[in-house]
Design an enzyme around this catalytic site. Structure first.
Site, PDB file in Angstrom:
ATOM      1  N   GLN A  57       0.895  -1.174   0.000  1.00 16.99           N
ATOM      2  CA  GLN A  57       0.000   0.000   0.000  1.00 16.99           C
ATOM      3  C   GLN A  57       0.920   1.207   0.000  1.00 16.99           C
ATOM      4  O   GLN A  57       1.510   1.542   1.017  1.00 16.99           O
ATOM      5  CB  GLN A  57      -0.913  -0.032   1.236  1.00 16.99           C
ATOM      6  CG  GLN A  57      -1.624   1.287   1.558  1.00 16.99           C
ATOM      7  CD  GLN A  57      -2.503   1.819   0.428  1.00 16.99           C
ATOM      8  OE1 GLN A  57      -3.226   1.072  -0.216  1.00 16.99           O
ATOM      9  NE2 GLN A  57      -2.422   3.117   0.163  1.00 16.99           N
TER      10      GLN A  57
ATOM     11  N   GLN B  84       0.339   4.590  -1.197  1.00 17.50           N
ATOM     12  CA  GLN B  84      -0.121   5.955  -0.889  1.00 17.50           C
ATOM     13  C   GLN B  84      -0.126   6.159   0.627  1.00 17.50           C
ATOM     14  O   GLN B  84      -0.542   5.253   1.339  1.00 17.50           O
ATOM     15  CB  GLN B  84      -1.530   6.183  -1.424  1.00 17.50           C
ATOM     16  CG  GLN B  84      -1.909   7.650  -1.480  1.00 17.50           C
ATOM     17  CD  GLN B  84      -3.342   7.892  -1.992  1.00 17.50           C
ATOM     18  OE1 GLN B  84      -4.123   6.970  -2.114  1.00 17.50           O
ATOM     19  NE2 GLN B  84      -3.669   9.127  -2.276  1.00 17.50           N
TER      20      GLN B  84
ATOM     21  N   ASP C 214      -0.465  10.869   6.272  1.00 18.87           N
ATOM     22  CA  ASP C 214      -1.312   9.820   6.859  1.00 18.87           C
ATOM     23  C   ASP C 214      -2.046  10.292   8.112  1.00 18.87           C
ATOM     24  O   ASP C 214      -3.110   9.787   8.443  1.00 18.87           O
ATOM     25  CB  ASP C 214      -0.473   8.604   7.280  1.00 18.87           C
ATOM     26  CG  ASP C 214       0.072   7.856   6.074  1.00 18.87           C
ATOM     27  OD1 ASP C 214      -0.463   8.044   4.968  1.00 18.87           O
ATOM     28  OD2 ASP C 214       1.026   7.092   6.262  1.00 18.87           O
TER      29      ASP C 214
ATOM     30  N   ARG D 189      -9.425  -2.502   8.821  1.00 19.42           N
ATOM     31  CA  ARG D 189      -9.723  -1.287   8.055  1.00 19.42           C
ATOM     32  C   ARG D 189      -9.833  -0.118   9.018  1.00 19.42           C
ATOM     33  O   ARG D 189     -10.736  -0.049   9.862  1.00 19.42           O
ATOM     34  CB  ARG D 189     -11.022  -1.486   7.273  1.00 19.42           C
ATOM     35  CG  ARG D 189     -11.368  -0.311   6.410  1.00 19.42           C
ATOM     36  CD  ARG D 189     -12.657  -0.571   5.663  1.00 19.42           C
ATOM     37  NE  ARG D 189     -13.100   0.620   4.978  1.00 19.42           N
ATOM     38  CZ  ARG D 189     -14.287   0.756   4.422  1.00 19.42           C
ATOM     39  NH1 ARG D 189     -15.152  -0.249   4.463  1.00 19.42           N
ATOM     40  NH2 ARG D 189     -14.614   1.871   3.819  1.00 19.42           N
TER      41      ARG D 189
ATOM     42  N   HIS E 100     -11.392   6.907  -9.759  1.00 14.46           N
ATOM     43  CA  HIS E 100      -9.999   7.375  -9.689  1.00 14.46           C
ATOM     44  C   HIS E 100      -9.238   7.107 -10.988  1.00 14.46           C
ATOM     45  O   HIS E 100      -8.205   7.733 -11.232  1.00 14.46           O
ATOM     46  CB  HIS E 100      -9.257   6.676  -8.548  1.00 14.46           C
ATOM     47  CG  HIS E 100      -9.349   7.368  -7.222  1.00 14.46           C
ATOM     48  ND1 HIS E 100      -8.996   8.690  -7.045  1.00 14.46           N
ATOM     49  CD2 HIS E 100      -9.713   6.909  -5.992  1.00 14.46           C
ATOM     50  CE1 HIS E 100      -9.147   9.009  -5.763  1.00 14.46           C
ATOM     51  NE2 HIS E 100      -9.585   7.952  -5.092  1.00 14.46           N
TER      52      HIS E 100
ATOM     53  N   TYR F  53     -12.516  14.794   0.590  1.00 16.59           N
ATOM     54  CA  TYR F  53     -13.533  13.973  -0.063  1.00 16.59           C
ATOM     55  C   TYR F  53     -14.858  14.721  -0.202  1.00 16.59           C
ATOM     56  O   TYR F  53     -15.309  15.049  -1.284  1.00 16.59           O
ATOM     57  CB  TYR F  53     -13.786  12.696   0.759  1.00 16.59           C
ATOM     58  CG  TYR F  53     -12.643  11.712   0.752  1.00 16.59           C
ATOM     59  CD1 TYR F  53     -12.683  10.577  -0.033  1.00 16.59           C
ATOM     60  CD2 TYR F  53     -11.519  11.908   1.550  1.00 16.59           C
ATOM     61  CE1 TYR F  53     -11.647   9.657  -0.039  1.00 16.59           C
ATOM     62  CE2 TYR F  53     -10.478  10.997   1.552  1.00 16.59           C
ATOM     63  CZ  TYR F  53     -10.544   9.872   0.758  1.00 16.59           C
ATOM     64  OH  TYR F  53      -9.517   8.976   0.751  1.00 16.59           O
TER      65      TYR F  53
ATOM     66  N   LYS G 174     -10.699   2.986   8.985  1.00 13.50           N
ATOM     67  CA  LYS G 174     -11.903   3.809   9.095  1.00 13.50           C
ATOM     68  C   LYS G 174     -12.954   3.136   9.986  1.00 13.50           C
ATOM     69  O   LYS G 174     -13.761   3.809  10.622  1.00 13.50           O
ATOM     70  CB  LYS G 174     -12.475   4.038   7.698  1.00 13.50           C
ATOM     71  CG  LYS G 174     -13.658   4.959   7.655  1.00 13.50           C
ATOM     72  CD  LYS G 174     -14.346   4.937   6.293  1.00 13.50           C
ATOM     73  CE  LYS G 174     -15.849   5.061   6.504  1.00 13.50           C
ATOM     74  NZ  LYS G 174     -16.633   4.525   5.380  1.00 13.50           N
TER      75      LYS G 174
ATOM     76  N   GLU H  18      -9.329  13.226  -4.465  1.00 14.87           N
ATOM     77  CA  GLU H  18     -10.425  12.627  -3.691  1.00 14.87           C
ATOM     78  C   GLU H  18     -11.747  13.383  -3.834  1.00 14.87           C
ATOM     79  O   GLU H  18     -12.815  12.776  -3.825  1.00 14.87           O
ATOM     80  CB  GLU H  18     -10.034  12.497  -2.213  1.00 14.87           C
ATOM     81  CG  GLU H  18      -8.815  11.586  -1.972  1.00 14.87           C
ATOM     82  CD  GLU H  18      -9.007  10.146  -2.454  1.00 14.87           C
ATOM     83  OE1 GLU H  18     -10.148   9.749  -2.758  1.00 14.87           O
ATOM     84  OE2 GLU H  18      -8.002   9.414  -2.529  1.00 14.87           O
TER      85      GLU H  18
ATOM     86  N   PRO I  83      -5.764  -1.891   5.290  1.00 13.22           N
ATOM     87  CA  PRO I  83      -6.070  -0.742   6.159  1.00 13.22           C
ATOM     88  C   PRO I  83      -7.068   0.257   5.586  1.00 13.22           C
ATOM     89  O   PRO I  83      -7.554   1.117   6.314  1.00 13.22           O
ATOM     90  CB  PRO I  83      -4.701  -0.090   6.353  1.00 13.22           C
ATOM     91  CG  PRO I  83      -3.915  -0.479   5.147  1.00 13.22           C
ATOM     92  CD  PRO I  83      -4.393  -1.851   4.774  1.00 13.22           C
TER      93      PRO I  83
ATOM     94  N   GLY J 240     -10.514   1.111   2.737  1.00 15.51           N
ATOM     95  CA  GLY J 240     -11.640   0.503   2.047  1.00 15.51           C
ATOM     96  C   GLY J 240     -11.178   0.018   0.687  1.00 15.51           C
ATOM     97  O   GLY J 240     -11.391  -1.122   0.299  1.00 15.51           O
ATOM     98  N   GLY J 241     -10.534   0.912  -0.015  1.00 13.65           N
ATOM     99  CA  GLY J 241     -10.029   0.557  -1.327  1.00 13.65           C
ATOM    100  C   GLY J 241      -8.855   1.423  -1.699  1.00 13.65           C
ATOM    101  O   GLY J 241      -8.631   2.476  -1.098  1.00 13.65           O
ATOM    102  N   MET J 242      -8.107   0.962  -2.680  1.00 10.33           N
ATOM    103  CA  MET J 242      -6.979   1.729  -3.204  1.00 10.33           C
ATOM    104  C   MET J 242      -6.973   1.579  -4.716  1.00 10.33           C
ATOM    105  O   MET J 242      -7.001   0.463  -5.235  1.00 10.33           O
ATOM    106  CB  MET J 242      -5.676   1.211  -2.575  1.00 10.33           C
ATOM    107  CG  MET J 242      -4.434   1.935  -3.075  1.00 10.33           C
ATOM    108  SD  MET J 242      -4.448   3.703  -2.618  1.00 10.33           S
ATOM    109  CE  MET J 242      -3.576   4.405  -4.021  1.00 10.33           C
ATOM    110  N   GLU J 243      -6.923   2.735  -5.367  1.00  7.52           N
ATOM    111  CA  GLU J 243      -7.168   2.804  -6.815  1.00  7.52           C
ATOM    112  C   GLU J 243      -5.964   2.408  -7.659  1.00  7.52           C
ATOM    113  O   GLU J 243      -5.695   3.038  -8.686  1.00  7.52           O
ATOM    114  CB  GLU J 243      -7.595   4.232  -7.152  1.00  7.52           C
ATOM    115  CG  GLU J 243      -6.518   5.323  -6.944  1.00  7.52           C
ATOM    116  CD  GLU J 243      -6.501   5.957  -5.575  1.00  7.52           C
ATOM    117  OE1 GLU J 243      -6.920   5.305  -4.591  1.00  7.52           O
ATOM    118  OE2 GLU J 243      -6.060   7.110  -5.459  1.00  7.52           O
TER     119      GLU J 243
ATOM    120  N   HIS K 200     -16.068   4.387  -6.445  1.00  8.28           N
ATOM    121  CA  HIS K 200     -15.041   5.348  -6.040  1.00  8.28           C
ATOM    122  C   HIS K 200     -13.668   4.984  -6.622  1.00  8.28           C
ATOM    123  O   HIS K 200     -13.013   5.814  -7.261  1.00  8.28           O
ATOM    124  CB  HIS K 200     -14.989   5.413  -4.510  1.00  8.28           C
ATOM    125  CG  HIS K 200     -13.969   6.363  -3.971  1.00  8.28           C
ATOM    126  ND1 HIS K 200     -14.279   7.630  -3.528  1.00  8.28           N
ATOM    127  CD2 HIS K 200     -12.626   6.246  -3.823  1.00  8.28           C
ATOM    128  CE1 HIS K 200     -13.174   8.247  -3.130  1.00  8.28           C
ATOM    129  NE2 HIS K 200     -12.150   7.420  -3.294  1.00  8.28           N
ATOM    130  N   GLU K 201     -13.257   3.748  -6.407  1.00 13.46           N
ATOM    131  CA  GLU K 201     -11.921   3.359  -6.889  1.00 13.46           C
ATOM    132  C   GLU K 201     -11.862   3.389  -8.416  1.00 13.46           C
ATOM    133  O   GLU K 201     -10.855   3.766  -9.003  1.00 13.46           O
ATOM    134  CB  GLU K 201     -11.505   1.995  -6.334  1.00 13.46           C
ATOM    135  CG  GLU K 201     -11.531   1.883  -4.804  1.00 13.46           C
ATOM    136  CD  GLU K 201     -10.877   3.037  -4.066  1.00 13.46           C
ATOM    137  OE1 GLU K 201      -9.997   3.701  -4.623  1.00 13.46           O
ATOM    138  OE2 GLU K 201     -11.277   3.294  -2.902  1.00 13.46           O
TER     139      GLU K 201
END
Ligand code: BES
Ligand code: ZN
Length: 644
Positions: free
Chosen positions: A183, A185, A417, A599, A343, A425, A601, A362, A310, A312-315, A339-340
Site C-alpha cells: 500500500q 499511498q 497519513d 480497516r 480514480h 472527499y 476507518k 479525492e 487498512p 476501504g479501497g486503493m485505486e 469510487h476506486e
C-alpha cells in the site's frame, strides 16, 4: 513545539541541498473563525495570495527527490518475495533524464531499505544514504555515471517496511498460504522501491516478481489472467504513473471475469461472493466512460484482500485493491467500487502534484462516485448516500481545527497519513456539486471530460486547476461563477454559506420513526423496518442521541439484533453506541470486531471512543494486543496512541 522529525529533516537538508523540506518553517495560518460574508471573502483572497508567497505551490514537502534536476522516467524491477524472512530483495533499474544538463546527482527516496550496491553497466556507482527522518525516510543520493541514463540499485526491504504487509496463512481466508500486499499511498512506495516518491514524478515500469510456486503475483499493471502459476510473473505498466500507484499483491489467488474488461482476483473461498457483489463493475465502467471520456487503462480488475487491508479501497491502476469488509451480500456498500473506478479518471489520469492537492484526487472522485451511483442505482440511492456523506463532513467540521478544514491543506512538517479526513472527499465533492448546480449538469460534465483530457497523464497543483478554471468556466459563465467564492471553498475553513444541502425523502420516515421511539410513542418492535435500506439503518443509528439508557440499548438490540449485524458499516455504527453507553451484552462482539477487521476507518473511531474511559481503555488494550500482529503497520500507527 517543533517536532523532532522536523529538526531531523532540517539536519539532513543541510547535507543534501536539494531537499525541499527546508521551506517548512516559514508560514502560519490565522485561526480566526470567519465572520461576515464579505470578511470571509477578504480572508479568502488574503489566503490565496499569502499561500502563493510563502508556501510554494507545487513543492513536495514529503519527498527528498530532485526531479527538477534529474527526473526518474522508468523503473525495471526484479524482486524476489521471501515469506520466511519477510524480505523482498533484488534490483531496481532506474532510468532517468537530466532536466538540468549540469546535474550530477539523482536523489531518490527510501525508507528502511538496505542498499547493497549500485551499478551502471556492472561498474560500481557512488552513493550516499542520508540520515532517516521519521516521516520521510532517508534520501539516497546517487552520483550519476558519466555515460548512460540508468543505474541499477541492488537492495532489500525491511520486514517492517511501512508499505508492505506480510500475512501468515492464519491471517488469510484459506489459512493455507501466506499473503503479501503493498500500500504505497501516500509516502510508502519508498519502503519497497528506491524511487522519487512524489506524485508529481511519473514513471512507467516493468517488473519481474519471483514468488513461491503455489502463489500468484498481481500488480497495478498488465495482468494476464491466464498466466501459468510458476512462481515467476511479468508485468508492464506502459503509461506513466505516480509512484504511489505502484502496487503488488501475492497470495493464493484465483481470477473470475465479471464482464468484458472487468474481473476479480481473490482467494478461492471469496471469489464467487466477490464476483457476485461487484457484478455491476462493468456497468459502472461503461457509465463513467460515457460521461467523462474513454477509460485509458485497458482492463479494470479488482483484488480482494484479507480483512487487515487498512483502507476501504486503493485505486491502483488496472487493479483496485479492495477490503473484503464491503462484501455485504446485497451490494449495499459497492459505492466503494464506483469510487476506486472513478480514480481511473480523477487521480490516476489527472493526479495531485503534491499531498496538499489531494482534494483534486479525492474530491473529484467523490463527486464522480455519487454520479456513477446515481446512474447505476438511481436517484434515491444517490440522495441517501449524499446525505450520509454530508453528515460525515459536518462531523469532521465540528471536530477538526480550522486549518485542517481547507481543501488546499498545509501539510508542511506533517505526515499526510495523520491528516486523513472527510474534508478533501466530501467538501471537495460538495464544491463541485455547487458548480454543477450553478452551470447545469450537462455543462459541468462536459467541463470535466475536457479537464481529464486536457491534463491526462499529468500531475497538477490546486493553483494550476484554478488557472484552468479561470480560463474555462469562469469565462464561459461569468454571471454564474466567481473566483472569490471559489477561493473561499478552497482556502477557507468550513463550508461556505449557501452551499448545496443534500436531502433524502427516504430519511424523513427514519427521522419520524426514531423520534417516535425516543419520545416513547412507539416501541422499537413496532417500527416498520422491513424495507429499510442499509443507508436508512445507518442514518437511523448515526443520528441517535449520544447518550442512550441501558434499557434503550437493550430494546434496540432486541428488536433489530444489531449486535449480530453482518453488515460491517451497520455493526460499526451500532458499536459506536455500544462504547459510548457501555452496553455490556455487545462487548464480546466489539472485541471480535476489533480483532477481525483492520480497516482503519472502521476500527479507529472505536479505539478513539474506547480510550476515553478506563474500562474502555482496558478493553481496547486487550483487543489491540491480540490484533496487533495481524494489523497493517498503518493501522498500528494510527491506533497505538489510544491504547497506551
Ligand atoms: N486513495 C484512497 C485511499 C488513500 C488516501 C490512501 C490517502 C492513502 C492516503 C482511496 O481511493 C480511498 O479514498 N479510499 C476510501 C474509500 C471511500 C471514500 C469510498 C477508503 O479507503 O475508505
Ligand atoms: Zn479515493
Amino acid at each position: 513545539m517543533i517536532r523532532k522529525t522536523t529538526l531531523l529533516a532540517l539536519a539532513s537538508c543541510a547535507v543534501l541541498s536539494a531537499c525541499s523540506y527546508q521551506h517548512s518553517q516559514s508560514q502560519s495560518y490565522s485561526d480566526t473563525a470567519s465572520g461576515s460574508h464579505s470578511e470571509a471573502h477578504a480572508k479568502a483572497e488574503q489566503h490565496s495570495a499569502s499561500h502563493t508567497h510563502s508556501m510554494q505551490a507545487g513543492l513536495d514537502y514529503h519527498s527528498y527527490a530532485n526531479p527538477e534536476q534529474v527526473a526518474l522516467k522508468h523503473i525495471d524491477l526484479d524482486l524476489n518475495v521471501n515469506f520466511d524472512t519477510k524480505i523482498m530483495s533484488g534490483t531496481a533499474e532506474l532510468t532517468y533524464t537530466k532536466v538540468d544538463p549540469n546535474a550530477d546527482t539523482l536523489i531518490v527516496d527510501t525508507r528502511d531499505l538496505t542498499i547493497e550496491k549500485i551499478t551502471s553497466y556492472g561498474e560500481p556507482v557512488e552513493f550516499k544514504l542520508g540520515e532517516a527522518d521519521e516521516n520521510l525516510g532517508a534520501p539516497l543520493a546517487i552520483t550519476l555515471p558519466k555515460s548512460g541514463s540508468s543505474v541499477v540499485v541492488h537492495y532489500h526491504t525491511s520486514p517492517e517496511a511501512s508499505g508492505v504487509q506480510w500475512l501468515t496463512p492464519q491471517q488469510t481466508a484459506g489459512k493455507k498460504h501466506p499473503f503479501l500486499f503493498t500500500q504505497a499511498q501516500a509516502t510508502h512506495a519508498r519502503s519497497f522501491i528506491p524511487l522519487q516518491d512524489s506524485p508529481k514524478v511519473r514513471v512507467t515500469y516493468n517488473a519481474t516478481i519471483r514468488t513461491p510456486k503455489s502463489l500468484l503475483a498481481v500488480m497495478s499493471a498488465s495482468n494476464d489472467p491466464e498466466t501459468p502459476r510458476d512462481g515467476e510473473y511479468h508485468f508492464k505498466m506502459p503509461q506513466p504513473i505516480p509512484s504511489y500507484l505502484i502496487a503488488l499483491g501475492v497470495g493464493d489467488l484465483e481470477f473470475k471475469p465479471m464482464g468484458k474488461r472487468t474481473g476479480v482476483y481473490a482467494e478461492p473461498s471469496m471469489l464467487e461472493a466477490a464476483a457476485k457483489e461487484f457484478e455491476d463493475t462493468e456497468s459502472m465502467l461503461i457509465a463513467t466512460e460515457k460521461r467523462y471520456g474513454p477509460y485509458s487503462w485497458d482492463r479494470y480488475d479488482l483484488l480482494i484482500l484479507p480483512p487487515s487491508f487498512p483502507f476501504g479501497g486503493m485505486e491502483n491502476p488496472r487493479l483496485s485493491f479492495i477490503t473484503p469488509t464491503v462484501i455485504a451480500g446485497d451490494k449495499s456498500l459497492v459505492s466503494l467500487i464506483a469510487h476506486e473506478l472513478a480514480h481511473s479518471w480523477s487521480g490516476n489520469t489527472v493526479t495531485n502534484a503534491t499531498w496538499r492537492d489531494l482534494w483534486l484526487n479525492e474530491g473529484f472522485t467523490t463527486y464522480l462516485t455519487y454520479r456513477i451511483m446515481e446512474i447505476v442505482y438511481g436517484t434515491e440511492r444517490f440522495d441517501q448516500e449524499a446525505v450520509l456523506g454530508y453528515q460525515d463532513l459536518q462531523a469532521d467540521i465540528s471536530a477538526l481545527p480550522e486549518k485542517d478544514e481547507v481543501l488546499a491543506i498545509d501539510l508542511r512538517g506533517r505526515d499526510p497519513d495523520d491528516v486523513f479526513s472527510n474534508i478533501p472527499y466530501e467538501k471537495g465533492a460538495l464544491f463541485l456539486r455547487e458548480i454543477e448546480h450553478a452551470i447545469g449538469r450537462d455543462n459541468f460534465d462536459a467541463f470535466l471530460k475536457n479537464y481529464f483530457a486536457h491534463f491526462a497523464f499529468q500531475s497538477i497543483t490546486t493553483d494550476e486547476f484554478l488557472a484552468y478554471l479561470q480560463e474555462t468556466l469562469l469565462k464561459q459563465y461569468p454571471n454564474k461563477l466567481n473566483m472569490q467564492r471559489i477561493n473561499q471553498w478552497i482556502f477557507e475553513a468550513g463550508v461556505p454559506e449557501g452551499a448545496p444541502q443534500p436531502e433524502s425523502n427516504a430519511f424523513e420516515m427514519v427521522d419520524t420513526a426514531r423520534n417516535a421511539w425516543l419520545n416513547g410513542e412507539k416501541a422499537a418492535m413496532d417500527i416498520d423496518t422491513q424495507k429499510w435500506t442499509v443507508h436508512q439503518w445507518l442514518y437511523f443509528l448515526n443520528n441517535m442521541p449520544e447518550t442512550l439508557s441501558a434499557e434503550q440499548m437493550q430494546k434496540l438490540d432486541a428488536a433489530f439484533n444489531l449486535t449480530q449485524s453482518h453488515n460491517n458499516e451497520i455493526a460499526h455504527a451500532w458499536l459506536m453506541h455500544v462504547v459510548k453507553n457501555w452496553y455490556e451484552p455487545a462487548l464480546p462482539r466489539l472485541h471480535n470486531y476489533l480483532v477481525s477487521i483492520g480497516r482503519n476507518k472502521l476500527v479507529r473511531p472505536l479505539y478513539r471512543e474506547l480510550s476515553k474511559t478506563p474500562k474502555g481503555k482496558a478493553l481496547a488494550k486487550k483487543a489491540f494486543e491480540q490484533a496487533k500482529a495481524g494489523y497493517h503497520p498503518l493501522t498500528v500507527k494510527a491506533n497505538e496512541g489510544y491504547v497506551n
